[in-house]
Design a protein around this motif. Structure first.
Motif, short mmCIF file in Angstrom:
data_model
loop_
_atom_site.label_atom_id
_atom_site.label_comp_id
_atom_site.label_asym_id
_atom_site.label_seq_id
_atom_site.Cartn_x
_atom_site.Cartn_y
_atom_site.Cartn_z
N LEU A 161 -4.04 70.24 39.31
CA LEU A 161 -4.43 68.94 39.66
C LEU A 161 -3.46 68.02 40.09
O LEU A 161 -3.78 67.06 40.96
CB LEU A 161 -5.11 68.34 38.30
N LYS A 162 -2.26 68.00 39.55
CA LYS A 162 -1.18 66.95 40.03
C LYS A 162 -0.18 67.38 40.67
O LYS A 162 0.54 66.33 41.38
CB LYS A 162 -0.98 66.34 38.76
N VAL A 163 0.08 68.56 40.83
CA VAL A 163 1.31 68.96 41.46
C VAL A 163 1.10 70.00 42.62
O VAL A 163 1.41 69.56 43.90
CB VAL A 163 2.48 69.86 40.33
N SER A 164 1.11 71.20 42.45
CA SER A 164 0.93 72.24 43.35
C SER A 164 -0.33 72.79 44.02
O SER A 164 -0.36 73.44 44.88
CB SER A 164 2.01 73.57 43.03
N GLY A 165 -1.13 72.22 43.40
CA GLY A 165 -2.61 72.84 43.84
C GLY A 165 -3.20 71.80 44.71
O GLY A 165 -3.22 71.79 45.74
N VAL A 166 -4.08 70.97 43.95
CA VAL A 166 -4.95 70.00 44.63
C VAL A 166 -4.05 68.99 45.71
O VAL A 166 -4.53 68.72 46.76
CB VAL A 166 -5.79 68.89 43.82
N PRO A 167 -3.08 68.22 45.21
CA PRO A 167 -2.26 67.45 46.08
C PRO A 167 -1.67 67.82 47.30
O PRO A 167 -1.88 67.27 48.27
CB PRO A 167 -1.15 67.04 45.10
N MET A 168 -1.10 69.25 47.21
CA MET A 168 -0.66 69.63 48.41
C MET A 168 -1.62 70.09 49.44
O MET A 168 -1.56 69.91 50.78
CB MET A 168 0.11 70.99 48.01
N LEU A 169 -2.84 70.61 49.04
CA LEU A 169 -3.80 70.99 49.93
C LEU A 169 -4.65 69.72 50.48
O LEU A 169 -4.91 69.79 51.73
CB LEU A 169 -5.01 71.81 49.16
N GLU A 170 -4.92 68.99 49.86
CA GLU A 170 -5.45 67.45 50.30
C GLU A 170 -4.59 66.80 51.07
O GLU A 170 -5.26 66.17 51.94
CB GLU A 170 -6.19 66.70 48.93
N ARG A 171 -3.10 66.81 51.17
CA ARG A 171 -2.37 66.13 51.75
C ARG A 171 -2.47 66.69 53.38
O ARG A 171 -2.38 65.76 54.21
CB ARG A 171 -0.76 66.25 51.28
N LYS A 172 -2.86 68.22 53.36
CA LYS A 172 -3.02 68.60 54.63
C LYS A 172 -4.14 67.97 55.50
O LYS A 172 -4.32 68.13 56.69
CB LYS A 172 -3.34 70.13 54.16
#
Length: 258
Positions: free
Chosen positions: A223-234
């Motif tokens: 939710l906060k590190v390597s999953g959701v944030p990285m993909l949604e930043r794309k």
């Protein structure tokens, strides 16, 4: 005390695997291999603990089978997804950013860090496989059912996304149907949920409740590190995705707004 020695044995086994994957990644110049090693690492952690303890009760065999099924499925899915493709965009960005320090930083910030996270997340499975316990009761059955639901949710989400991306008419479009209508990351939700199922399998064992740090960490990372944030930043500049995000739950499945 016996659990600690088993845990250290399991940790060293996974570390050896990660060093091997790291060396192969140096040759191929592709840190995406770490994602394949992630699923395999859980299998090594679980089975090394089982072999070390030699406790082959029903609980241990079921949990080991659960981790093997999940780990092989995840590693295989990522392998096929990356086959013939360039390094994942996340690792490619880091490679450019790290420059001449790429080897050292890749080892420490990709492989060593993932090893630490893995050994915490796998704690319930390692604890179960190194500790004698009572028979299978209602709590364990609930844990198995939750694991099964999470596993199915993750597999179906990944399969739906694979089918969507495989159709030429969907090129450049955002997946918004099936499970993706109710959650922007249904595969991540399924992955987090199944580890809560493993944790419930450890709950009735002495001090098993302490292994709750495992499912809490995987949820935090996704939710906060390597999953959701990285993909949604794309997709931060993608108008279609931003509209989709405003009406769709980020993680826990829920009906869309509007």
């Amino acid at each position: 005390m016996y659990f600690i020695s088993t845990y250290l044995y399991s940790a060293s086994s996974v570390f050896a695997l990660f060093i091997l994957v790291f060396l192969v990644s140096l040759v191929r110049k592709d840190n995406s291999l770490a994602d394949i090693g992630w699923g395999l690492g859980f299998i090594v952690a679980t089975l090394s603990a089982l072999g070390r303890s030699e406790i082959y009760e029903t609980r241990q065999l079921i949990v080991s089978a659960m981790v093997i099924v999940w780990g092989l499925r995840l590693a295989g899915q990522i392998f096929l997804r990356n086959l013939g493709k360039e390094e994942d965009f996340r690792y490619k960005d880091w490679r450019k950013k790290w420059g001449k320090n790429v080897i050292v930083r890749s080892f420490l910030q990709v492989y060593v860090l993932q090893w630490i996270f893995l050994m915490i997340i796998a704690l319930p499975a390692i604890f179960i496989n190194s500790t004698k316990g009572s028979g299978i009761g209602m709590l364990e059955i609930v844990g198995i059912l939750i694991w099964g639901f999470g596993m199915i949710w993750e597999v179906v989400g990944d399969w739906q996304l694979y089918k969507f991306r495989g159709e030429a008419k969907n090129k450049g479009k955002i997946m918004q149907t099936g499970l993706w209508k109710y959650s922007r990351h249904p595969n991540y939700f399924g992955e987090a949920l199944l580890w809560w199922g493993v944790f419930l399998m450890a709950m009735k064992m002495p001090y098993g409740y302490l292994t709750i740090i495992g499912p809490l960490l995987i949820g935090f990372l996704l939710l906060k590190v390597s999953g959701v944030p990285m993909l949604e930043r794309k997709y931060k500049d993608n108008n279609e995705y931003q509209k989709y995000a405003r009406r769709t739950s980020v993680f826990i499945p829920w009906r869309q707004k509007g």
